[in-house]
Enzyme design. Structure first.
Site, PDB file in Angstrom:
ATOM      1  N   ASP A  70       0.816  -1.219   0.000  1.00  0.00           N
ATOM      2  CA  ASP A  70       0.000   0.000   0.000  1.00  0.00           C
ATOM      3  C   ASP A  70       0.851   1.272   0.000  1.00  0.00           C
ATOM      4  OD1 ASP A  70      -2.711  -0.675  -0.190  1.00  0.00           O
ATOM      5  OD2 ASP A  70      -2.866  -1.132   1.951  1.00  0.00           O
ATOM      6  N   ARG A  95       0.451  -1.749   7.579  1.00  0.00           N
ATOM      7  CA  ARG A  95       0.979  -0.516   6.986  1.00  0.00           C
ATOM      8  C   ARG A  95       1.944   0.221   7.929  1.00  0.00           C
ATOM      9  NH1 ARG A  95      -2.721   3.337   3.476  1.00  0.00           N
ATOM     10  NH2 ARG A  95      -0.607   3.784   2.748  1.00  0.00           N
ATOM     11  N   ARG A 140      -9.915   5.728  10.853  1.00  0.00           N
ATOM     12  CA  ARG A 140      -8.451   5.619  10.955  1.00  0.00           C
ATOM     13  C   ARG A 140      -7.897   6.631  11.961  1.00  0.00           C
ATOM     14  NH1 ARG A 140      -6.455   3.006   6.205  1.00  0.00           N
ATOM     15  NH2 ARG A 140      -7.999   1.446   5.634  1.00  0.00           N
ATOM     16  N   HIS A 169     -11.387   7.323   4.642  1.00  0.00           N
ATOM     17  CA  HIS A 169     -10.443   8.436   4.818  1.00  0.00           C
ATOM     18  C   HIS A 169     -11.148   9.707   4.358  1.00  0.00           C
ATOM     19  CE1 HIS A 169      -6.327   6.159   4.496  1.00  0.00           C
ATOM     20  NE2 HIS A 169      -6.497   6.576   5.725  1.00  0.00           N
ATOM     21  N   CYS A 263      -4.842   9.812  -3.092  1.00  0.00           N
ATOM     22  CA  CYS A 263      -4.141   8.859  -2.207  1.00  0.00           C
ATOM     23  C   CYS A 263      -2.698   8.653  -2.651  1.00  0.00           C
ATOM     24  CB  CYS A 263      -4.828   7.501  -2.207  1.00  0.00           C
ATOM     25  SG  CYS A 263      -6.519   7.526  -1.656  1.00  0.00           S
TER      26      CYS A 263
HETATM   27  N1  ARG Z   1      -5.353   0.257   0.949  1.00  0.00           N
HETATM   28  C1  ARG Z   1      -5.050   1.527   1.533  1.00  0.00           C
HETATM   29  C2  ARG Z   1      -5.634   1.595   2.934  1.00  0.00           C
HETATM   30  O1  ARG Z   1      -6.712   1.136   3.140  1.00  0.00           O
HETATM   31  C3  ARG Z   1      -5.567   2.637   0.677  1.00  0.00           C
HETATM   32  C4  ARG Z   1      -5.163   3.981   1.169  1.00  0.00           C
HETATM   33  C5  ARG Z   1      -5.773   5.086   0.376  1.00  0.00           C
HETATM   34  N2  ARG Z   1      -5.225   6.324   0.736  1.00  0.00           N
HETATM   35  C6  ARG Z   1      -5.906   7.451   0.939  1.00  0.00           C
HETATM   36  N3  ARG Z   1      -5.247   8.551   1.113  1.00  0.00           N
HETATM   37  N4  ARG Z   1      -7.219   7.454   1.040  1.00  0.00           N
HETATM   38  O2  ARG Z   1      -5.028   2.113   3.831  1.00  0.00           O
END
Ligand code: ARG
Length: 271
Positions: A70, A95, A140, A169, A263
């Protein structure tokens, strides 16, 4: 009369999707068994980089790390305002090692990096709009990170609650058109947060669920040109109607991991 949109040259940090993959599920887009075409992802990403170059923006890259599939989503690595770099602390264990990789890039580039104590996913949830920082929470980044961001960056930080897991996000549900205005999808937000957005941005572009699901709100604007997902056709028409120049860039392979143009793009704001 609304003023004519004017572009400002930007400095962007991206990460080549050399190791991109969908190997775990940390958002509803990352369905089990989804197959990624990495060559296609690389080709789409190169179009994004070339597009920034053509528009006169500076693009720098951080080296991708094996086993961090990612890491292409560079927006999550930090948020930078006035040359101050707030690093990240990722929610998902998969991550978490990315934070150090982004931090190392910023240190090499001559920046001090402030490490947050709470979960904080950079520009994914922290969206600078002019003098303000809009700050998402719910999936998040946690509210205490909003306070940390305000203390460290010294800008008024406005907390907004996200309520729909498809828009996990803030940058999947809202983007800055310029220093004064935004585009967003209201139903991604709690009722109170919707009211805050209505009050702050009475002239905002309001996107449909369809355009938001096409990742139309994961757009990157330089104040005039808007890099936007081509399937977000309603939004594209609205942008044109307001005098912005939509620049469609297809990142469908990255969409499989729940990401789009924004992203993939970290803005390094030094002014
Ligand atoms: N697979 C990643 C996650 O879920 C995608 C992140 C996307 N990034 C963003 N800035 N929205 O963390």
């Amino acid at each position: 009369m609304p003023s004519i949109p004017v572009a400002r040259p930007r400095r962007y940090l991206l990460c080549e999707p050399r190791h991109f993959d969908v190997r775990y599920t940390i958002n509803p887009w990352m369905a089990d068994g989804v197959e990624v075409d990495r060559e296609r992802a690389l080709a789409q990403w190169r179009v994004l980089v070339d597009t920034y170059g053509r528009l006169g923006h500076a693009v720098e890259t951080v080296d991708p790390v094996v086993d961090l599939p990612d890491m292409v989503f560079a927006a999550n690595g930090a948020v930078v305002m006035g040359g101050r770099v707030l690093g990240s602390r990722f929610h998902a264990p998969q991550r978490q090692p990315e934070a150090a990789a982004f931090q190392a890039w910023f240190k090499d580039a001559g920046f001090d990096v402030h490490e947050p104590e709470s979960t904080c996913e950079g520009e994914g949830d922290l969206v600078p709009v002019g003098r303000f920082l809009l700050a998402g929470t719910g999936f998040r980044t946690v509210p205490t990170a909003h306070q940390e961001a305000q203390e460290f960056l010294g800008v008024p930080t406005i907390s907004l609650r996200l309520v729909d897991p498809y828009f996990y996000h803030l940058d999947t549900a809202l983007f800055a058109l310029d220093d004064e205005n935004v585009a967003y999808y209201p139903d991604a937000f709690s009722p109170g947060s919707r009211e805050v957005l209505r009050g702050l941005y009475p002239d905002a572009i309001i996107a449909t669920r369809e355009d938001a699901l096409a990742f139309g709100l994961n757009s990157v604007s330089d104040g005039r040109h808007v890099i936007v997902a081509p399937r977000a056709t309603g939004l594209i028409a609205q942008l044109s109607g307001r005098g912005y120049v939509p620049v469609p860039v297809d990142l469908s392979e990255l969409h499989k991991a729940g990401g789009g143009a924004k992203c993939c793009t970290q803005e390094v704001r030094t002014a």
